[in-house]
Design an enzyme around this catalytic site. Sequence first.
Site, PDB file in Angstrom:
ATOM      1  N   GLY A 167     -12.371   4.314   4.973  1.00 38.93           N
ATOM      2  CA  GLY A 167     -12.801   3.336   3.979  1.00 38.93           C
ATOM      3  C   GLY A 167     -13.844   2.462   4.637  1.00 38.93           C
ATOM      4  O   GLY A 167     -13.537   1.719   5.557  1.00 38.93           O
ATOM      5  N   HIS A 168     -15.083   2.628   4.232  1.00 33.27           N
ATOM      6  CA  HIS A 168     -16.161   1.871   4.869  1.00 33.27           C
ATOM      7  C   HIS A 168     -16.594   0.735   3.976  1.00 33.27           C
ATOM      8  O   HIS A 168     -17.062   0.943   2.869  1.00 33.27           O
ATOM      9  CB  HIS A 168     -17.358   2.794   5.152  1.00 33.27           C
ATOM     10  CG  HIS A 168     -17.065   3.789   6.223  1.00 33.27           C
ATOM     11  ND1 HIS A 168     -17.948   4.768   6.610  1.00 33.27           N
ATOM     12  CD2 HIS A 168     -15.981   3.945   7.000  1.00 33.27           C
ATOM     13  CE1 HIS A 168     -17.397   5.484   7.586  1.00 33.27           C
ATOM     14  NE2 HIS A 168     -16.212   5.003   7.833  1.00 33.27           N
ATOM     15  N   GLN A 194     -13.010   6.989  11.248  1.00 26.94           N
ATOM     16  CA  GLN A 194     -11.831   6.706  12.086  1.00 26.94           C
ATOM     17  C   GLN A 194     -12.261   6.191  13.454  1.00 26.94           C
ATOM     18  O   GLN A 194     -13.211   5.439  13.519  1.00 26.94           O
ATOM     19  CB  GLN A 194     -10.939   7.960  12.216  1.00 26.94           C
ATOM     20  CG  GLN A 194     -10.107   8.253  10.982  1.00 26.94           C
ATOM     21  CD  GLN A 194     -10.891   8.917   9.868  1.00 26.94           C
ATOM     22  OE1 GLN A 194     -11.611   9.866  10.114  1.00 26.94           O
ATOM     23  NE2 GLN A 194     -10.757   8.426   8.652  1.00 26.94           N
ATOM     24  N   ASP A 216     -11.391   1.193  11.684  1.00 26.50           N
ATOM     25  CA  ASP A 216     -11.450  -0.109  11.014  1.00 26.50           C
ATOM     26  C   ASP A 216     -12.143  -1.174  11.857  1.00 26.50           C
ATOM     27  O   ASP A 216     -11.713  -2.323  11.903  1.00 26.50           O
ATOM     28  CB  ASP A 216     -10.033  -0.605  10.642  1.00 26.50           C
ATOM     29  CG  ASP A 216      -9.264   0.446   9.874  1.00 26.50           C
ATOM     30  OD1 ASP A 216      -9.860   1.068   9.003  1.00 26.50           O
ATOM     31  OD2 ASP A 216      -8.072   0.646  10.183  1.00 26.50           O
ATOM     32  N   LYS A 245     -17.563  -0.237  11.129  1.00 28.42           N
ATOM     33  CA  LYS A 245     -18.676   0.736  11.217  1.00 28.42           C
ATOM     34  C   LYS A 245     -19.551   0.661   9.977  1.00 28.42           C
ATOM     35  O   LYS A 245     -20.753   0.827  10.050  1.00 28.42           O
ATOM     36  CB  LYS A 245     -18.139   2.178  11.291  1.00 28.42           C
ATOM     37  CG  LYS A 245     -17.553   2.575  12.609  1.00 28.42           C
ATOM     38  CD  LYS A 245     -17.121   4.026  12.585  1.00 28.42           C
ATOM     39  CE  LYS A 245     -15.999   4.340  11.640  1.00 28.42           C
ATOM     40  NZ  LYS A 245     -14.685   3.827  12.008  1.00 28.42           N
TER      41      LYS A 245
HETATM   42  P1  IMP Z   1      -4.634  10.878   8.287  1.00 25.14           P
HETATM   43  O1  IMP Z   1      -6.038  10.805   8.789  1.00 25.14           O
HETATM   44  O2  IMP Z   1      -4.504  10.443   6.855  1.00 25.14           O
HETATM   45  O3  IMP Z   1      -4.020  12.217   8.531  1.00 25.14           O
HETATM   46  O4  IMP Z   1      -3.764   9.835   9.119  1.00 25.14           O
HETATM   47  C1  IMP Z   1      -3.486  10.033  10.503  1.00 25.14           C
HETATM   48  C2  IMP Z   1      -3.455   8.703  11.253  1.00 25.14           C
HETATM   49  O5  IMP Z   1      -4.768   8.172  11.307  1.00 25.14           O
HETATM   50  C3  IMP Z   1      -2.613   7.634  10.589  1.00 25.14           C
HETATM   51  O6  IMP Z   1      -2.033   6.829  11.592  1.00 25.14           O
HETATM   52  C4  IMP Z   1      -3.613   6.828   9.793  1.00 25.14           C
HETATM   53  O7  IMP Z   1      -3.197   5.498   9.586  1.00 25.14           O
HETATM   54  C5  IMP Z   1      -4.810   6.881  10.736  1.00 25.14           C
HETATM   55  N1  IMP Z   1      -6.079   6.757  10.016  1.00 25.14           N
HETATM   56  C6  IMP Z   1      -6.705   7.685   9.278  1.00 25.14           C
HETATM   57  N2  IMP Z   1      -7.855   7.226   8.804  1.00 25.14           N
HETATM   58  C7  IMP Z   1      -7.989   5.977   9.258  1.00 25.14           C
HETATM   59  C8  IMP Z   1      -9.005   4.988   9.125  1.00 25.14           C
HETATM   60  O8  IMP Z   1     -10.051   5.173   8.497  1.00 25.14           O
HETATM   61  N3  IMP Z   1      -8.764   3.813   9.759  1.00 25.14           N
HETATM   62  C9  IMP Z   1      -7.650   3.587  10.486  1.00 25.14           C
HETATM   63  N4  IMP Z   1      -6.680   4.472  10.649  1.00 25.14           N
HETATM   64  C10 IMP Z   1      -6.846   5.669  10.034  1.00 25.14           C
END
Ligand code: IMP
Length: 472
Positions: A50-51, A225, A22, A25
Amino acid sequence: MGLSNLVDGVQVAAVVCNQFGDTGKGKFSDYLASQWADVIARGTGGNNAGHTVVVNGKQRIFHLIPAGITEDANGKVNILGNGMVDDLEVLCGELDCLDAEGLSYNNLMISQDAHVILPCHVESDKAKNQSQKKGGIGSTGRGIGPCYTDKIARRGVMVRELFDKDVMARKLNKLKEYYPDSDFSDVVERLKPYADRIKPFVRDTVSEMHKFYREGRKILLEGAQGLLLSIEHGTYPYVTSSDCSLNGTATGVGLSAKAVDLPLGIVKFPFMTRVGAGPFPTELGGRQSEVYCAEDGHTITDELVYYGIPFEMKEGRPRYDKRNSKILDMIASSDEFLQGIGIRLAAGEYGATTGRPRRTGWTDAVAARYAVGINGPLMVLTKADCLSDTGDFNLCFGYQNTLDFSRDAGVLGKANPFFKRYDGYSEISSARDYCDLPKSLKTAIGDLEVFTRGKVLVVSVGAERDETIVRK
Ligand code: IMP
């Protein structure tokens, strides 16, 4: 130095995040996609990302399709790489949105080797990982972890297998053993319309990528991420299930990280955020904030109502004055928990994917130094404009209990940060030259560079493409 100097002689650039995701990017990938790249490829994750891209004041949020898709009509190629996990329904939903907006996607390519997120993955993720109250890590609930689990266990379904009835039947039969509570009876029928829809775009994207590389086309790798959430380098087990470092991103599109001439690590500055559970040493309000952000009922509208900040709904989103005096009072408060909420409201830090409030804290230079060690020294700073006119700010340059950033969540969870304080700064969105930035911001940036041994090449001063300073 303008953009042309930044990308002079560069064939492959990468935009990866050096924090917990977040970091903006999307804006920067869109900027490079529109101004420079011919090919834009994503290599990791799925619709957990989410971009957000803002073009001419219009905000678009992509979860799977790379941000460069708005440039499709200009012949640019967007690739969903082999390292990704694709939810077909979500992907087709994004295609529908592009159709609705009259945006083309003729040059889109979807890797035949990417893995498919199945209903059992989403169900299992929601049941076991999503809710922090039920002991989960606060995943996005999109089925990412279970899908990668099946990939690693060599039983996952790949995109190319969607088109082979026998393979699908065999694979789904096997998967039933691992998801006894899931209904597999109509999975093939449910997936079929989506599979048919994406079929024209499915390719051996690794071969395509190698061809583009040989042809000398300009390639942009779009990270997802952030490094501190990487399965390899992050705060395990509070991580996502892919390697979102530079290396993982390159692998996820079929290239070596050595091919990347310009690896850019994005650092949100001078505040940063984290979503979901896990250690965050500089978090304002510490454990109280972590618990609060994990609870339901704290969406942006909930917080606006609760703190009495006027807003109006437009296109489904609340619009409000981010410098409302109540928000400024919260940031100026001596209560760190309130300060954190104030920063969240001032910067609009709510999940693009889940709408969850993001935990907020000051930028952690120790974490940034760790990220430089893995993703390389070149940094892009984002969102500094979000804290203009909000008062003094802090940067963390050390912890009491550990010299360096620790991947051990137990150690990092107890890290007590040392901060250096800087004077606040006024509006910076109109600055286009590094010299025009306020002195205190430049001092802080200089301190970050010295501490991390990194180099800040770009400072983003707003969400629009042109609100970008490329440094001399
Ligand atoms: P998952 O990727 O849905 O398995 O989530 C694993 C961890 O990564 C959690 O703490 C989510 O909040 C975090 N996470 C996954 N995708 C994002 C992202 O795009 N931005 C911020 N945190 C993320």
